[in-house]
Design an enzyme around this catalytic site. Structure first.
Site, PDB file in Angstrom:
ATOM      1  N   LYS A   1      13.598  -4.931  -3.393  1.00  0.00           N
ATOM      2  CA  LYS A   1      13.112  -3.509  -3.856  1.00  0.00           C
ATOM      3  C   LYS A   1      14.136  -2.553  -3.037  1.00  0.00           C
ATOM      4  CE  LYS A   1       8.394  -3.958  -4.640  1.00  0.00           C
ATOM      5  NZ  LYS A   1       6.967  -3.367  -4.294  1.00  0.00           N
TER       6      LYS A   1
ATOM      7  N   CYS B   1      -4.368   0.500  -1.667  1.00  0.00           N
ATOM      8  CA  CYS B   1      -3.737  -0.076  -2.916  1.00  0.00           C
ATOM      9  C   CYS B   1      -3.438  -1.680  -2.976  1.00  0.00           C
ATOM     10  CB  CYS B   1      -2.501   0.881  -3.334  1.00  0.00           C
ATOM     11  SG  CYS B   1      -1.035   0.720  -2.537  1.00  0.00           S
TER      12      CYS B   1
ATOM     13  N   LEU C   1       5.884  -3.639 -12.116  1.00  0.00           N
ATOM     14  CA  LEU C   1       6.630  -2.779 -13.154  1.00  0.00           C
ATOM     15  C   LEU C   1       5.888  -1.596 -13.835  1.00  0.00           C
ATOM     16  CD1 LEU C   1       8.778  -5.717 -14.798  1.00  0.00           C
ATOM     17  CD2 LEU C   1       9.390  -4.381 -12.763  1.00  0.00           C
TER      18      LEU C   1
ATOM     19  N   CYS D   1      -0.721  17.279  11.765  1.00  0.00           N
ATOM     20  CA  CYS D   1      -0.135  16.020  11.723  1.00  0.00           C
ATOM     21  C   CYS D   1      -1.267  15.295  10.841  1.00  0.00           C
ATOM     22  CB  CYS D   1      -0.048  15.266  12.614  1.00  0.00           C
ATOM     23  SG  CYS D   1      -1.322  14.695  13.752  1.00  0.00           S
TER      24      CYS D   1
ATOM     25  N   CYS E   1      -7.044  16.753  18.378  1.00  0.00           N
ATOM     26  CA  CYS E   1      -6.035  15.767  17.789  1.00  0.00           C
ATOM     27  C   CYS E   1      -5.422  15.047  18.849  1.00  0.00           C
ATOM     28  CB  CYS E   1      -5.255  16.414  16.748  1.00  0.00           C
ATOM     29  SG  CYS E   1      -3.644  15.152  16.291  1.00  0.00           S
TER      30      CYS E   1
ATOM     31  N   CYS F   1      -4.657  15.007  12.437  1.00  0.00           N
ATOM     32  CA  CYS F   1      -5.546  16.123  12.386  1.00  0.00           C
ATOM     33  C   CYS F   1      -6.656  15.836  11.122  1.00  0.00           C
ATOM     34  CB  CYS F   1      -4.678  17.252  12.082  1.00  0.00           C
ATOM     35  SG  CYS F   1      -3.648  17.655  13.481  1.00  0.00           S
TER      36      CYS F   1
HETATM   37 ZN   LIG Z   1      -2.640  16.399  14.866  1.00  0.00          ZN
END
Ligand SMILES: [Zn+2]
Length: 244
Positions: free
Chosen positions: A60, A167, A45, A151, A222, A154
């Site tokens: 949720k 987290c 909360l 993206c 990438c 990258c």
């Molecule tokens: Zn990329």
């Protein structure tokens, strides 16, 4: 495309998704599709601003969709909202992305972040992602233009395989996700206004109150630039089972 006609998928209605979707509802976004399979807990909360004491134990996605609908009405906007009580997974990605103009990702683990990044890159859907641990975090906007724009890979390359705090495991400080979620909403609004958001990378440190913005560019090596990722095979994101 105007904000009022923009359809946004919000992946994760937690610490980042709550403030981000709230700002978008109050700004008058066209449609919000909220995907989350979690339920509201008391410990959420202080930073998950869509929920109150009375919502503890409720799911949720449904709660967020109801609250966002009301917030939009109070602000005078005809925003529609939709709850999907599931997780963003390789086999739910296509359905969740159907009809969506922009994705706002605020999941609490790296595997989901990379999965969303890959799904958006393959579908050429713009994506605003963010992550936070303890006192610091980042936000990144990718327009995902074809053949290969910037993206998330990258910038971050791949899912960390060693023990990396997220987290979900280390916790995050409420005001940090509040700042980053608001930034995500700001980037989404900018995109709807046809501002160029591609490659904007923000890093925020809450203790020092420091926000940095820089522009990152696509990397030629990438995996998306090399065409090395053509599908969402589940084993590529297997860490999601352990991380969340
Ligand atoms: Zn990329």
């Amino acid at each position: 495309m105007s904000l009022g006609s923009t359809r946004v998928l919000v992946v994760g209605a937690g610490g980042l998704g709550s403030p981000a979707s709230r700002a978008l509802a109050q700004a008058g976004v066209g449609h919000l599709r909220i995907v989350d399979d979690d339920i509201v807990e008391v410990s959420n909360l202080q930073r998950q601003v869509l929920y109150g004491d009375e919502d503890v134990g409720a799911d949720k996605a449904t709660t967020a969709a109801r609250v966002l609908w009301t917030l939009a009405r109070e602000a005078g906007h005809p925003t529609s909202t939709e709850a999907v009580r599931t997780r963003f997974l390789p086999d739910t990605a296509a359905e969740l992305l159907a009809g969506i103009d922009l994705v706002l990702e605020g999941a609490d683990n790296f595997a989901t972040k990379f999965l969303v990044a890959d799904a958006c890159a393959l579908a050429a859907i713009p994506c605003v992602q963010a992550g936070a641990v303890r006192w610091s975090g980042w936000a990144l906007a990718c327009a995902n233009r074809r053949p290969h724009g910037l993206c998330m890979r990258c910038v971050f390359e791949d899912i960390p395989r060693d023990r990396v705090e997220t987290c979900a495991t280390a916790g995050v400080v409420g005001p940090v996700v509040g700042v980053l979620g608001a930034l995500q909403a700001r980037l989404a609004v900018a995109w709807a206004r046809r501002e160029s958001i591609d490659g904007r990378l923000y890093s925020y440190h809450g203790l020092e109150g420091r926000l940095r913005r820089r522009r990152v560019r696509p990397r030629a090596d990438c995996p998306h630039a090399r065409g090395a990722i053509q599908d969402l095979r589940p084993e590529r994101y297997a860490a999601s089972c352990a991380a969340s």
